[in-house]
Scaffold this motif. Structure first.
Motif, PDB file in Angstrom:
ATOM      1  N   GLU A  36      13.014  58.449  10.296  1.00 49.62           N
ATOM      2  CA  GLU A  36      13.626  57.771   9.116  1.00 49.62           C
ATOM      3  C   GLU A  36      12.877  56.622   8.459  1.00 49.62           C
ATOM      4  N   PHE A  37      13.005  56.714   7.387  1.00 46.74           N
ATOM      5  CA  PHE A  37      12.239  55.813   6.693  1.00 46.74           C
ATOM      6  C   PHE A  37      12.844  55.149   5.242  1.00 46.74           C
ATOM      7  N   ASN A  38      12.813  53.978   5.134  1.00 39.74           N
ATOM      8  CA  ASN A  38      13.613  53.291   3.910  1.00 39.74           C
ATOM      9  C   ASN A  38      12.151  53.160   2.996  1.00 39.74           C
ATOM     10  N   ILE A  39      12.237  53.494   1.853  1.00 37.32           N
ATOM     11  CA  ILE A  39      11.321  53.183   0.643  1.00 37.32           C
ATOM     12  C   ILE A  39      11.705  52.250  -0.479  1.00 37.32           C
ATOM     13  N   ALA A  40      11.162  51.284  -0.626  1.00 34.63           N
ATOM     14  CA  ALA A  40      11.300  50.284  -1.589  1.00 34.63           C
ATOM     15  C   ALA A  40      10.442  50.412  -2.749  1.00 34.63           C
ATOM     16  N   VAL A  41      11.106  50.275  -3.996  1.00 35.26           N
ATOM     17  CA  VAL A  41      10.364  50.711  -5.037  1.00 35.26           C
ATOM     18  C   VAL A  41      10.183  49.415  -5.930  1.00 35.26           C
ATOM     19  N   ILE A  42       8.938  49.057  -6.633  1.00 37.28           N
ATOM     20  CA  ILE A  42       9.201  47.973  -7.705  1.00 37.28           C
ATOM     21  C   ILE A  42       8.360  48.443  -8.785  1.00 37.28           C
ATOM     22  N   PHE A  43       9.068  48.220  -9.797  1.00 35.06           N
ATOM     23  CA  PHE A  43       8.647  48.484 -11.338  1.00 35.06           C
ATOM     24  C   PHE A  43       8.019  47.214 -11.953  1.00 35.06           C
ATOM     25  N   ASP A  44       7.130  47.327 -12.887  1.00 36.82           N
ATOM     26  CA  ASP A  44       6.670  45.982 -13.394  1.00 36.82           C
ATOM     27  C   ASP A  44       7.819  45.202 -14.308  1.00 36.82           C
ATOM     28  N   GLY A  45       8.489  46.234 -15.098  1.00 35.60           N
ATOM     29  CA  GLY A  45       9.802  45.424 -15.772  1.00 35.60           C
ATOM     30  C   GLY A  45      10.744  46.660 -16.152  1.00 35.60           C
ATOM     31  N   PRO A  46      11.910  46.338 -16.749  1.00 34.93           N
ATOM     32  CA  PRO A  46      12.676  47.302 -17.372  1.00 34.93           C
ATOM     33  C   PRO A  46      12.259  48.237 -18.216  1.00 34.93           C
ATOM     34  N   ASN A  47      12.418  49.476 -18.112  1.00 39.41           N
ATOM     35  CA  ASN A  47      11.972  50.419 -19.046  1.00 39.41           C
ATOM     36  C   ASN A  47      12.865  51.692 -19.015  1.00 39.41           C
ATOM     37  N   GLN A  48      13.119  52.289 -20.133  1.00 38.03           N
ATOM     38  CA  GLN A  48      14.117  53.520 -20.410  1.00 38.03           C
ATOM     39  C   GLN A  48      13.421  54.639 -19.480  1.00 38.03           C
ATOM     40  N   ILE A  49      12.335  54.748 -19.021  1.00 36.07           N
ATOM     41  CA  ILE A  49      11.786  55.709 -18.160  1.00 36.07           C
ATOM     42  C   ILE A  49      11.709  55.435 -16.934  1.00 36.07           C
ATOM     43  N   ASN A  50      11.954  54.328 -16.447  1.00 35.17           N
ATOM     44  CA  ASN A  50      11.910  54.125 -14.881  1.00 35.17           C
ATOM     45  C   ASN A  50      12.868  54.910 -14.089  1.00 35.17           C
ATOM     46  N   PRO A  51      14.165  55.033 -14.712  1.00 36.84           N
ATOM     47  CA  PRO A  51      15.155  55.952 -14.129  1.00 36.84           C
ATOM     48  C   PRO A  51      14.789  57.449 -13.772  1.00 36.84           C
ATOM     49  N   ILE A  52      14.060  57.800 -14.723  1.00 32.25           N
ATOM     50  CA  ILE A  52      13.499  59.273 -14.930  1.00 32.25           C
ATOM     51  C   ILE A  52      12.243  59.363 -13.829  1.00 32.25           C
ATOM     52  N   VAL A  53      11.278  58.411 -13.825  1.00 34.24           N
ATOM     53  CA  VAL A  53      10.407  58.471 -12.860  1.00 34.24           C
ATOM     54  C   VAL A  53      10.828  58.322 -11.490  1.00 34.24           C
ATOM     55  N   LEU A  54      11.798  57.554 -11.087  1.00 30.93           N
ATOM     56  CA  LEU A  54      12.345  57.272  -9.929  1.00 30.93           C
ATOM     57  C   LEU A  54      13.023  58.369  -9.397  1.00 30.93           C
ATOM     58  N   ASN A  55      14.025  59.019 -10.176  1.00 28.60           N
ATOM     59  CA  ASN A  55      14.478  60.396  -9.918  1.00 28.60           C
ATOM     60  C   ASN A  55      13.465  61.628  -9.596  1.00 28.60           C
ATOM     61  N   MET A  56      12.284  61.604 -10.377  1.00 33.06           N
ATOM     62  CA  MET A  56      11.385  62.554  -9.957  1.00 33.06           C
ATOM     63  C   MET A  56      10.777  62.371  -8.677  1.00 33.06           C
ATOM     64  N   VAL A  57      10.365  61.137  -8.455  1.00 37.52           N
ATOM     65  CA  VAL A  57       9.841  60.665  -7.284  1.00 37.52           C
ATOM     66  C   VAL A  57      10.869  61.085  -6.024  1.00 37.52           C
ATOM     67  N   LYS A  58      12.076  60.690  -6.189  1.00 36.63           N
ATOM     68  CA  LYS A  58      12.933  61.032  -4.866  1.00 36.63           C
ATOM     69  C   LYS A  58      13.116  62.420  -4.819  1.00 36.63           C
ATOM     70  N   THR A  59      13.479  63.036  -5.900  1.00 35.80           N
ATOM     71  CA  THR A  59      13.406  64.662  -5.853  1.00 35.80           C
ATOM     72  C   THR A  59      12.413  65.211  -5.030  1.00 35.80           C
ATOM     73  N   GLU A  60      11.211  64.955  -5.482  1.00 37.41           N
ATOM     74  CA  GLU A  60       9.983  65.600  -4.975  1.00 37.41           C
ATOM     75  C   GLU A  60       9.711  65.265  -3.616  1.00 37.41           C
ATOM     76  N   ILE A  61      10.055  64.037  -3.115  1.00 33.58           N
ATOM     77  CA  ILE A  61       9.861  63.509  -1.802  1.00 33.58           C
ATOM     78  C   ILE A  61      10.997  64.115  -1.107  1.00 33.58           C
ATOM     79  N   ASP A  62      11.964  64.091  -1.410  1.00 40.58           N
ATOM     80  CA  ASP A  62      12.944  64.938  -0.666  1.00 40.58           C
ATOM     81  C   ASP A  62      12.873  66.607  -0.350  1.00 40.58           C
ATOM     82  N   GLU A  63      12.524  67.304  -1.635  1.00 44.37           N
ATOM     83  CA  GLU A  63      12.179  68.628  -1.458  1.00 44.37           C
ATOM     84  C   GLU A  63      10.953  68.832  -0.536  1.00 44.37           C
ATOM     85  N   LEU A  64      10.155  67.923  -0.165  1.00 44.69           N
ATOM     86  CA  LEU A  64       8.842  68.005   0.514  1.00 44.69           C
ATOM     87  C   LEU A  64       9.043  67.510   2.030  1.00 44.69           C
ATOM     88  N   THR A  65       9.849  66.546   2.156  1.00 44.52           N
ATOM     89  CA  THR A  65       9.879  66.246   3.338  1.00 44.52           C
ATOM     90  C   THR A  65      11.288  66.190   4.163  1.00 44.52           C
TER      91      THR A  65
END
Length: 123
Positions: free
Chosen positions: A30-59
């Motif tokens: 079991e692992f907890n992953i923290a994420v830090i963005f430089d600042g607010p951006n409309q693309i942040n939720p898209i990128v975060l969702n992509m990362v979460k989805t890919e990580i979940d599918e692969l792990t």
């Protein structure tokens, strides 16, 4: 073009994470992953969702990966805040791995030398 950039970034981040998990796993599943963005951006939720989805599918067959909502931050485009957040996450015992999703956060973490936990800083 943006989709290509996001796909390349995503693949690079996922590959780094998979290698990191294999290196630090031992008997831990079991692992907890923290994420830090430089600042607010409309693309942040898209990128975060992509990362979460890919990580979940692969792990998901081997690891239980969580991205706790209270461990997702943006640095408000402020270097001092980014530095403070990185320090906070490095000291947080509830965080196993940090992903810095921005040039400022990645640069800040890269300047620190030895780190107490794995950090993926793709920028």
């Amino acid at each position: 073009m943006l989709k290509k950039i996001l796909a390349i970034f995503n693949a690079t981040t996922i590959i780094c994470l998979l290698f990191t998990l294999q290196l630090v796993a031992n008997d831990k599943k079991e692992f907890n992953i923290a994420v830090i963005f430089d600042g607010p951006n409309q693309i942040n939720p898209i990128v975060l969702n992509m990362v979460k989805t890919e990580i979940d599918e692969l792990t998901h067959a081997e690891f239980d990966i969580s991205f706790p909502e209270d461990k997702i931050f943006d640095g408000e485009w402020n270097l001092e805040r980014v530095h403070s957040l990185n320090s906070k996450l490095l000291a947080d015992n509830d965080v196993d791995i940090i992903i810095t999703l921005g040039v400022v956060a990645s640069h800040d973490i890269a300047q620190r030398g030895d780190l107490p936990k794995p950090v993926i800083a793709p920028f």
